[in-house]
Structure formats: C-alpha cells, structure tokens
Design a protein around this motif. Structure first.
Motif, PDB file in Angstrom:
ATOM      1  N   ARG B  40      -5.144 -16.006   5.290  1.00 54.31           N
ATOM      2  CA  ARG B  40      -4.562 -15.045   4.343  1.00 54.31           C
ATOM      3  C   ARG B  40      -5.153 -13.639   4.526  1.00 54.31           C
ATOM      4  NH1 ARG B  40      -7.970 -15.455  -0.808  1.00 54.31           N
ATOM      5  NH2 ARG B  40      -9.601 -16.918  -0.228  1.00 54.31           N
ATOM      6  N   TYR B  41      -6.431 -13.539   4.882  1.00 56.26           N
ATOM      7  CA  TYR B  41      -7.041 -12.233   5.150  1.00 56.26           C
ATOM      8  C   TYR B  41      -6.503 -11.669   6.469  1.00 56.26           C
ATOM      9  CZ  TYR B  41     -10.461 -13.060   1.436  1.00 56.26           C
ATOM     10  OH  TYR B  41     -11.054 -13.286   0.245  1.00 56.26           O
ATOM     11  N   ALA B  42      -6.442 -12.549   7.477  1.00 49.81           N
ATOM     12  CA  ALA B  42      -5.941 -12.113   8.781  1.00 49.81           C
ATOM     13  C   ALA B  42      -4.530 -11.538   8.631  1.00 49.81           C
ATOM     14  CB  ALA B  42      -5.939 -13.277   9.762  1.00 49.81           C
ATOM     15  N   LEU B  43      -3.729 -12.214   7.804  1.00 53.36           N
ATOM     16  CA  LEU B  43      -2.353 -11.777   7.553  1.00 53.36           C
ATOM     17  C   LEU B  43      -2.333 -10.423   6.818  1.00 53.36           C
ATOM     18  CD1 LEU B  43       0.669 -12.687   7.752  1.00 53.36           C
ATOM     19  CD2 LEU B  43       0.414 -13.569   5.425  1.00 53.36           C
ATOM     20  N   ALA B  44      -3.131 -10.324   5.752  1.00 52.89           N
ATOM     21  CA  ALA B  44      -3.151  -9.097   4.938  1.00 52.89           C
ATOM     22  C   ALA B  44      -3.606  -7.882   5.763  1.00 52.89           C
ATOM     23  CB  ALA B  44      -4.052  -9.284   3.730  1.00 52.89           C
ATOM     24  N   PHE B  45      -4.535  -8.130   6.694  1.00 54.19           N
ATOM     25  CA  PHE B  45      -5.074  -7.021   7.487  1.00 54.19           C
ATOM     26  C   PHE B  45      -4.473  -6.950   8.896  1.00 54.19           C
ATOM     27  CE2 PHE B  45      -8.544  -7.565   4.348  1.00 54.19           C
ATOM     28  CZ  PHE B  45      -8.661  -6.258   3.908  1.00 54.19           C
ATOM     29  N   SER B  46      -3.304  -7.576   9.085  1.00 51.31           N
ATOM     30  CA  SER B  46      -2.752  -7.637  10.445  1.00 51.31           C
ATOM     31  C   SER B  46      -2.236  -6.283  10.947  1.00 51.31           C
ATOM     32  CB  SER B  46      -1.646  -8.694  10.524  1.00 51.31           C
ATOM     33  OG  SER B  46      -0.615  -8.356   9.627  1.00 51.31           O
ATOM     34  N   ASP B  47      -1.724  -5.454  10.028  1.00 50.50           N
ATOM     35  CA  ASP B  47      -1.205  -4.148  10.454  1.00 50.50           C
ATOM     36  C   ASP B  47      -1.942  -3.042   9.704  1.00 50.50           C
ATOM     37  OD1 ASP B  47       0.177  -1.912  11.197  1.00 50.50           O
ATOM     38  OD2 ASP B  47       2.003  -2.406  10.072  1.00 50.50           O
ATOM     39  N   MET B  48      -2.992  -2.529  10.311  1.00 50.85           N
ATOM     40  CA  MET B  48      -3.827  -1.545   9.595  1.00 50.85           C
ATOM     41  C   MET B  48      -3.127  -0.195   9.395  1.00 50.85           C
ATOM     42  SD  MET B  48      -6.369  -3.110   8.412  1.00 50.85           S
ATOM     43  CE  MET B  48      -7.371  -1.728   7.799  1.00 50.85           C
ATOM     44  N   ALA B  49      -2.027   0.031  10.107  1.00 54.35           N
ATOM     45  CA  ALA B  49      -1.260   1.257   9.874  1.00 54.35           C
ATOM     46  C   ALA B  49      -0.642   1.237   8.480  1.00 54.35           C
ATOM     47  CB  ALA B  49      -0.166   1.397  10.924  1.00 54.35           C
ATOM     48  N   ALA B  50      -0.485   0.032   7.915  1.00 53.84           N
ATOM     49  CA  ALA B  50       0.128  -0.116   6.596  1.00 53.84           C
ATOM     50  C   ALA B  50      -0.924  -0.319   5.508  1.00 53.84           C
ATOM     51  CB  ALA B  50       1.110  -1.284   6.608  1.00 53.84           C
ATOM     52  N   VAL B  51      -2.199  -0.118   5.856  1.00 51.89           N
ATOM     53  CA  VAL B  51      -3.272  -0.326   4.873  1.00 51.89           C
ATOM     54  C   VAL B  51      -4.013   0.985   4.619  1.00 51.89           C
ATOM     55  CG1 VAL B  51      -5.430  -1.560   4.375  1.00 51.89           C
ATOM     56  CG2 VAL B  51      -3.542  -2.753   5.517  1.00 51.89           C
ATOM     57  N   ARG B  52      -4.219   1.288   3.321  1.00 51.45           N
ATOM     58  CA  ARG B  52      -5.002   2.453   2.950  1.00 51.45           C
ATOM     59  C   ARG B  52      -6.305   1.971   2.323  1.00 51.45           C
ATOM     60  NH1 ARG B  52      -1.819   3.862   5.744  1.00 51.45           N
ATOM     61  NH2 ARG B  52      -0.096   5.330   5.546  1.00 51.45           N
ATOM     62  N   VAL B  53      -7.341   2.819   2.407  1.00 50.75           N
ATOM     63  CA  VAL B  53      -8.657   2.412   1.920  1.00 50.75           C
ATOM     64  C   VAL B  53      -9.224   3.454   0.959  1.00 50.75           C
ATOM     65  CG1 VAL B  53     -10.969   1.666   2.611  1.00 50.75           C
ATOM     66  CG2 VAL B  53      -9.076   1.509   4.244  1.00 50.75           C
ATOM     67  N   ALA B  54      -9.813   2.978  -0.137  1.00 57.58           N
ATOM     68  CA  ALA B  54     -10.587   3.867  -1.013  1.00 57.58           C
ATOM     69  C   ALA B  54     -12.007   3.319  -1.106  1.00 57.58           C
ATOM     70  CB  ALA B  54      -9.962   3.942  -2.399  1.00 57.58           C
ATOM     71  N   VAL B  55     -12.981   4.214  -1.039  1.00 56.85           N
ATOM     72  CA  VAL B  55     -14.383   3.848  -1.177  1.00 56.85           C
ATOM     73  C   VAL B  55     -14.907   4.571  -2.415  1.00 56.85           C
ATOM     74  CG1 VAL B  55     -16.624   4.467  -0.181  1.00 56.85           C
ATOM     75  CG2 VAL B  55     -14.985   3.137   1.163  1.00 56.85           C
ATOM     76  N   ASP B  56     -15.406   3.790  -3.362  1.00 55.93           N
ATOM     77  CA  ASP B  56     -15.818   4.339  -4.652  1.00 55.93           C
ATOM     78  C   ASP B  56     -14.740   5.268  -5.221  1.00 55.93           C
ATOM     79  OD1 ASP B  56     -18.086   2.793  -4.773  1.00 55.93           O
ATOM     80  OD2 ASP B  56     -19.369   4.323  -3.877  1.00 55.93           O
ATOM     81  N   GLN B  57     -13.503   4.777  -5.140  1.00 58.64           N
ATOM     82  CA  GLN B  57     -12.332   5.427  -5.745  1.00 58.64           C
ATOM     83  C   GLN B  57     -11.934   6.759  -5.116  1.00 58.64           C
ATOM     84  OE1 GLN B  57     -12.757   5.226 -10.051  1.00 58.64           O
ATOM     85  NE2 GLN B  57     -12.781   2.980  -9.997  1.00 58.64           N
ATOM     86  N   GLU B  58     -12.330   6.958  -3.862  1.00 57.81           N
ATOM     87  CA  GLU B  58     -11.851   8.123  -3.109  1.00 57.81           C
ATOM     88  C   GLU B  58     -11.159   7.616  -1.847  1.00 57.81           C
ATOM     89  OE1 GLU B  58     -12.155  11.516  -3.401  1.00 57.81           O
ATOM     90  OE2 GLU B  58     -13.395  11.625  -5.200  1.00 57.81           O
ATOM     91  N   LEU B  59      -9.998   8.175  -1.534  1.00 56.18           N
ATOM     92  CA  LEU B  59      -9.315   7.814  -0.287  1.00 56.18           C
ATOM     93  C   LEU B  59     -10.184   8.187   0.903  1.00 56.18           C
ATOM     94  CD1 LEU B  59      -5.597   8.943  -0.695  1.00 56.18           C
ATOM     95  CD2 LEU B  59      -6.440   6.606  -0.439  1.00 56.18           C
TER      96      LEU B  59
END
Lengths: 146, 81, 146, 81
Positions: B40-59
């Motif tokens: 399920r993790y491999a699937l969720a992170f399969s296309d990193m172009a479609a994933v955004r990240v926030a660290v301590d609530q900052e993009l």
C-alpha cells in the motif's frame, strides 16, 4: 490578517458590511465567491467533500494574504474557506480585498485566488467521481505573479 | 515523527497519520523507507510527480532534510477554491 | 442584460443571491463595489453629486455589458450605478459577473469597470471641490482591452 | 434640434438643454455657431480637448454629420464608477 476555515456557510453581505463599517477611506471593494458547480468536467456533481490539513491551512492562507498585502495597497483583506460536505450550488470560498484603487483590489483578489487554488492544502472529492485532479491551468496561473 | 496523509494518499495508505521511527536524513529517504514497508505504501508513493510534501506545515521539496522535524505530510496536488 | 441607474442604495448580498438563486452551474462570482472615498486627491470629501445623462446612461451601460458577454463566457452580469447626492463612504457602483471559470468572471468585471469609468455618461462633483477631472490612468486602462 | 449640456458645460452655459435651429452640417460646425453666440458659449467651448460629444445618445467624433439628428449633447470627459 483575517482568515477563516469553517464548515458553516458565510454571508457575503455581512462580511462586506463588517469590512466597510465606520470607515470612509475605501474606494474599491472586490469580492470573489467560488461555488460548487454541478457539471465539473462534463459529469453531474451533486455534492463534494472538501478535505484540508488543519493547522497548515490557516498558515498557508495567512501567508498568501500577507503576500498580497505586501504587494498591493490594501486597506483590508479577508479569506473564508469552507471544508466538509458541500452540495452543488453551495458557496466554497470568499475573498475580499479593499483598496483606495480598483486595480489593486482586483489584482489582490486574483492573486489570492490563484495561490489559494494550488498552494493551500485543500482537496476536493466529488460524490461518485472521486478526487478532483489539479489542473495545469491553475499551476500556469501562478506564472503571472512571478 | 508524525507522518500525515491526505486525500487519496490517506485512502491508499489507510490511515490519516502514524508515528514513524526513522533515521532518514531527507524526505526522499523517508519515502524510500516507507515504500519498502508494504504494498500500500509502494502504491501510494509510486508516482512522486503526483505527491506534494509539507514539513512542519510548510510546503517543501523532496530533498529537504528531516533534522529536528516533528511533522511530515504527504498529499496530492492541492485543489482548493 | 441587467442594468440599473438609481438614486437609492443597493444590497450586494441580495443582488448576488438573486443571481445564484435556483441554479448550480455558476463556479465563480466576482463583484466590484465602488465607494465614495473621503480623501480623493488629498482633500477631504464629505459628499458628492453624481450627474448623468438619462437615456444615454442606460444605453451605454447595456452596450458595455453586451460587449463583456460577447468576450467572455458569462452566465449572468449586472451593473447598478447610483446617481444624485452621495455621502462619503456611500456605495456608488456595483458590478457582478458570474461564470463557470474564475478568470472570465474577474476579467469581465474589470473590463466593465474600465469602460464604465470613462465611457458611460456620469460626472462627479465633490462638495466644496468641484468637478472631478478625468484621469489619464482611466483612459490608459482601456488600452488593455484592445 | 435639442442640444444638451452636462456637468461644467451645463454650468458655464447656464441651461441643461435648449432647442437650436441650425443648418450646421457637422458637430464641429454647430460648435462654431454656438461659440459665436455669446461669451458663455465661447468660454464653454474654448478647449475642445476637454469636450466630449454624443449624437442621439451615442459618443461620436467632432466631425460627425448632423443630418437627421434629433439630439446633440456636450459634456466633459466622463468620471463614473
């Protein structure tokens, strides 16, 4: 700095009246209201669920608002964004920008909407249709402000 | 560290948040680690172009260091307004 | 086509509600409200008199609105302009533009305001200060739409 | 033909409108005729860069013919909104 993230609806007339009450220095007041369209992308939408990232959402909106205030001569500014379940026709978002001059008020409201669309942590899921994809045109809209 | 998931990331991984013990140096390292856990993790992170990240609530970008970070969030491109 | 020239005030909330009532296809609703500023050009303004050319005014506004509808994908559009005596802080003009898309709604409202400023027969006289001069910047604003 | 004046044109000429008998072929000819009448007209029409013209309630240029026209209006640049 005035940002609200809420499940309940908002009253545009009351929000505007609160902004202009007791002052006579505002020359231009621009509002933007976003609504749930029933035919997004050609398929009927009866309702949607608006998910967000509590804590970050408020910070992101305040940052966008602060940036708008730094760029334009604004006398006041307000962002209200709803979350949770929303029916077709419902109000989603309100942006108000007050300035002595119309161009500043228009540009600030457009700037806020452009950044809010793709830089504030909201996600739309349409009933029966699934998660709404981000649109390239929303990303391209940001180019205008660089 | 708290790891949060939103929208279809949350649905694919099956939880809105979890406590993760990690020595990952950057967000990218953390993603690698999570990918290796379960399908399920491999699937969720399969296309990193479609994933955004926030660290301590900052993009942030994917190569951001995780030193001193309390909260990391993963989610699809945002669709507000 | 919906244009009103009137002495009385207008209710923005009611105008917007009338535009969106019973429909779920509108995605974006932009409003512009112009107000009497008390410090136009650095001198205190307590009130003004807005003169117009009855008959031509309505025609000119309808022409501007029709042009906006021809240029953008608008679902509805409304212009309300007051005339007569107006105190500082009073509402002067309301423009509403509804569209499936935010950019069309924003641009149409800006277009209407730009043309209304210098192509509709209104003249402002500020109490104690006299007739308001037309501004070059208002004429220049029209260049954007050629 | 009805001739209308607005704003400071109206104030300088002293009337909001008047019936004018004229054989003027164009608006410019009419302006010449009016200028010749009295000082208040000469004053009102002294700077034509500051005068706008509508013929039958449409904005026009100063060289517009007056054939068949019922109403001509003179006024300063507009300041609505």
């Amino acid at each position: 700095m005035s940002v609200s993230v809420q499940e309940g609806d908002f009253d545009i007339g009351a929000e505007m009246a609160a902004m202009t009450a007791g002052r006579t220095d505002i020359g231009a007041l621009v509002s933007f209201v976003g609504l749930v369209r029933d035919m997004a992308g050609g398929a009927a939408v009866s309702s949607m669920e608006l998910e967000h990232y509590p804590g970050m959402t408020e910070k992101a909106l305040e940052k966008i608002e602060a940036e708008a205030r730094a760029r334009w001569d604004l006398q006041d500014c307000r962002i209200v964004h709803r979350v949770g379940a929303l029916e077709a026709g419902a109000q989603i978002v309100l942006v108000l920008a007050a300035s002595p001059h119309r161009q500043a008020a228009f540009e600030a409201a457009e700037f806020i909407m452009d950044f809010l669309k793709s830089r504030a942590p909201f996600w739309k899921k349409e009933a029966g249709l699934g998660w709404v994809d981000a649109r390239d045109s929303d990303e391209e809209a940001l180019e205008r402000w660089r | 560290m708290q790891v949060l998931y939103f929208a279809w990331m949350r649905e694919r991984i099956g939880v809105p948040k979890e406590e993760v013990e990690t020595n990952a140096a950057t967000v990218a390292d953390l993603v690698e680690e999570l990918r290796g856990r379960e399908e399920r993790y491999a699937l969720a992170f399969s296309d990193m172009a479609a994933v955004r990240v926030a660290v301590d609530q900052e993009l942030v970008e994917i190569d951001t260091p995780l030193t001193g970070v309390r909260e990391v969030a993963f989610f699809p491109p945002m669709t507000g307004g």
